[in-house]
Enzyme design. Structure first.
Site, PDB file in Angstrom:
ATOM      1  N   GLY A  39       1.027  -0.974  -0.214  1.00  0.00           N
ATOM      2  CA  GLY A  39      -0.088  -0.094   0.240  1.00  0.00           C
ATOM      3  C   GLY A  39       1.013   1.610   0.092  1.00  0.00           C
ATOM      4  N   GLY A  41       0.737   4.391   0.541  1.00  0.00           N
ATOM      5  CA  GLY A  41       0.779   5.438   1.859  1.00  0.00           C
ATOM      6  C   GLY A  41       1.699   4.543   2.806  1.00  0.00           C
ATOM      7  N   ASN A  43       3.741   2.407   2.847  1.00  0.00           N
ATOM      8  CA  ASN A  43       5.116   2.133   2.346  1.00  0.00           C
ATOM      9  C   ASN A  43       5.622   3.580   2.686  1.00  0.00           C
ATOM     10  OD1 ASN A  43       4.170  -0.652   1.611  1.00  0.00           O
ATOM     11  ND2 ASN A  43       4.186  -0.165  -0.744  1.00  0.00           N
ATOM     12  N   GLU A 140      -4.794   6.570  -3.804  1.00  0.00           N
ATOM     13  CA  GLU A 140      -5.421   5.199  -3.981  1.00  0.00           C
ATOM     14  C   GLU A 140      -6.242   5.214  -3.108  1.00  0.00           C
ATOM     15  OE1 GLU A 140      -1.957   1.764  -4.220  1.00  0.00           O
ATOM     16  OE2 GLU A 140      -1.582   2.189  -2.065  1.00  0.00           O
ATOM     17  N   THR A 220       9.830  11.797 -10.507  1.00  0.00           N
ATOM     18  CA  THR A 220      10.946  10.621 -10.319  1.00  0.00           C
ATOM     19  C   THR A 220      11.196   9.721 -11.486  1.00  0.00           C
ATOM     20  OG1 THR A 220       9.213   9.481  -9.413  1.00  0.00           O
ATOM     21  CG2 THR A 220      10.362  10.151  -8.088  1.00  0.00           C
ATOM     22  N   ASP A 250       7.436   4.798  -3.451  1.00  0.00           N
ATOM     23  CA  ASP A 250       7.808   5.223  -2.170  1.00  0.00           C
ATOM     24  C   ASP A 250       8.510   4.910  -1.308  1.00  0.00           C
ATOM     25  OD1 ASP A 250       4.651   4.326  -2.701  1.00  0.00           O
ATOM     26  OD2 ASP A 250       5.282   1.864  -2.364  1.00  0.00           O
ATOM     27  N   SER A 280      16.140  -0.086  -1.623  1.00  0.00           N
ATOM     28  CA  SER A 280      14.769  -0.063  -1.937  1.00  0.00           C
ATOM     29  C   SER A 280      15.101  -1.788  -2.850  1.00  0.00           C
ATOM     30  CB  SER A 280      13.898   0.354  -1.810  1.00  0.00           C
ATOM     31  OG  SER A 280      13.100   0.910  -2.643  1.00  0.00           O
TER      32      SER A 280
HETATM   33  O1  RIB Z   1       3.688   1.224  -4.455  1.00  0.00           O
HETATM   34  C1  RIB Z   1       4.106  -0.128  -4.571  1.00  0.00           C
HETATM   35  C2  RIB Z   1       2.794  -0.632  -4.073  1.00  0.00           C
HETATM   36  O2  RIB Z   1       0.916  -0.181  -4.930  1.00  0.00           O
HETATM   37  C3  RIB Z   1       2.659  -1.781  -3.676  1.00  0.00           C
HETATM   38  O3  RIB Z   1       2.820  -2.253  -1.967  1.00  0.00           O
HETATM   39  C4  RIB Z   1       1.331  -2.009  -3.484  1.00  0.00           C
HETATM   40  O4  RIB Z   1       0.298  -2.329  -2.440  1.00  0.00           O
HETATM   41  C5  RIB Z   1       0.581  -0.888  -5.012  1.00  0.00           C
HETATM   42  O5  RIB Z   1      -0.270  -0.235  -3.734  1.00  0.00           O
END
Ligand code: RIB
Length: 301
Positions: A39, A41, A43, A140, A220, A250, A280
């Site tokens: 996700g 946010g 991350n 998201e 980016t 992220d 990462s």
């Molecule tokens: O940016 C990567 C993320 O995008 C993943 O972890 C996935 O969950 C999506 O939300």
């Protein structure tokens, strides 16, 4: 160290590594499967916390096993959850195809309970946002919730970062609330129509985004690095062989927010963020791949 409020989504990433994705109606034998926290946010919150920031995470979850995964992740990272749990919904999940050769990914995400985040959730967390140095969000969760978070932060003089992912067209009144927007090349094209391939086109895109109201765009550019408006291209930092690129953006955003929140100049924060992203991609998974601050400092030495 600074304080950061993140509005965003947690999901469980279900990652399949294969030589190619299936076409409709086909089954492809994969090489491996892994389930990890993800996700955008969440991350970004983890990346910022591992860089030393004090992070608050605003979101909605279901009341299920994936929600427990989120709480244990945040507990381990020292992130403070500001969460509404909705037992009538579910905690989201993402289907991630990982190209076995390049480590690149293609993602379907179902945000679950987080798709029901409303502006009222942001009003309920007004004090958290107002007490932060930086407010950061993505796309998201519903747009009106992101908008309210940005409005609260802007009114309180809190620095705002919008990572406009997944790609979308956005109303200028939303972009005008952003101190920084951090699109990749595809997202840049959705926002302002400029195709970014090099430093010159990146500056053209930054100029277009500024005309739409963004104070300072950062684009980016994957393996090329990140283009900071008015400064130039900050090269990517190579930290080893690329294993998986999921969550690289992220990592960049979380690292950038953490450095900005502690008072670094934007160009220095972008350089650090490139190192966070560089580390990462040498590891599998999204949240699990975020490096600790000492690793970032060691890489840049
Ligand atoms: O940016 C990567 C993320 O995008 C993943 O972890 C996935 O969950 C999506 O939300």
């Amino acid at each position: 160290m600074g304080n950061i409020a993140v509005l965003g989504v947690f999901v469980a990433d279900l990652a399949f590594r294969a030589t190619r994705p299936p076409v409709m109606g086909e089954t492809v034998l994969g090489q491996s499967f892994a389930m990890n926290p993800g996700g955008k946010g969440s991350n970004q919150a983890v990346a910022a916390a591992r860089m030393g920031a004090d992070v608050a995470m605003i979101t909605r979850l279901g009341d299920d096993d994936f929600a427990q995964m989120a709480f244990s992740l945040w507990r381990a990272a020292g992130i403070t959850p500001h969460v509404t749990q909705d037992a009538g919904s579910y905690t989201g999940a993402a289907h991630i195809f990982i190209d076995a050769a390049s480590g690149d990914n293609a993602i379907i995400i179902a945000p679950g309970a987080a798709a029901e985040i409303t502006p009222a959730d942001l009003d309920a967390n007004r004090a958290v946002i107002e007490g932060s140095d930086v407010f950061m969000t993505q796309l998201e969760q519903p747009l009106d919730a992101a908008m309210r978070g940005l409005q609260i932060a802007r009114a309180a003089g809190v620095t705002t970062i919008l990572n406009p992912a997944p790609a979308a067209e956005l109303p200028p009144e939303m972009l005008a609330l952003c101190d920084y927007v951090t699109p990749n090349e595809t997202e840049t094209q959705s926002l302002c129509g400029v195709e970014v391939t090099d430093a010159q086109s990146a500056q053209e895109a930054c100029d277009a985004l500024k005309r739409l109201g963004v104070a300072r765009p950062i684009i980016t550019m994957g393996a090329q690095g990140a283009y900071l408006d008015g400064f130039g291209l900050v090269p990517a930092v190579l930290a080893g062989e690329v294993v998986e690129t999921t969550g690289a953006g992220d990592a960049f955003n979380g690292g950038f927010a953490a450095c900005l929140a502690e008072g670094m100049a934007p160009q220095e924060a972008v350089r650090m963020a490139c190192a966070v992203a560089g580390l990462s991609v040498t590891r599998a998974g999204a949240a699990p791949s975020m490096p600790m601050r000492n690793e970032v400092l060691a890489l840049l030495k």
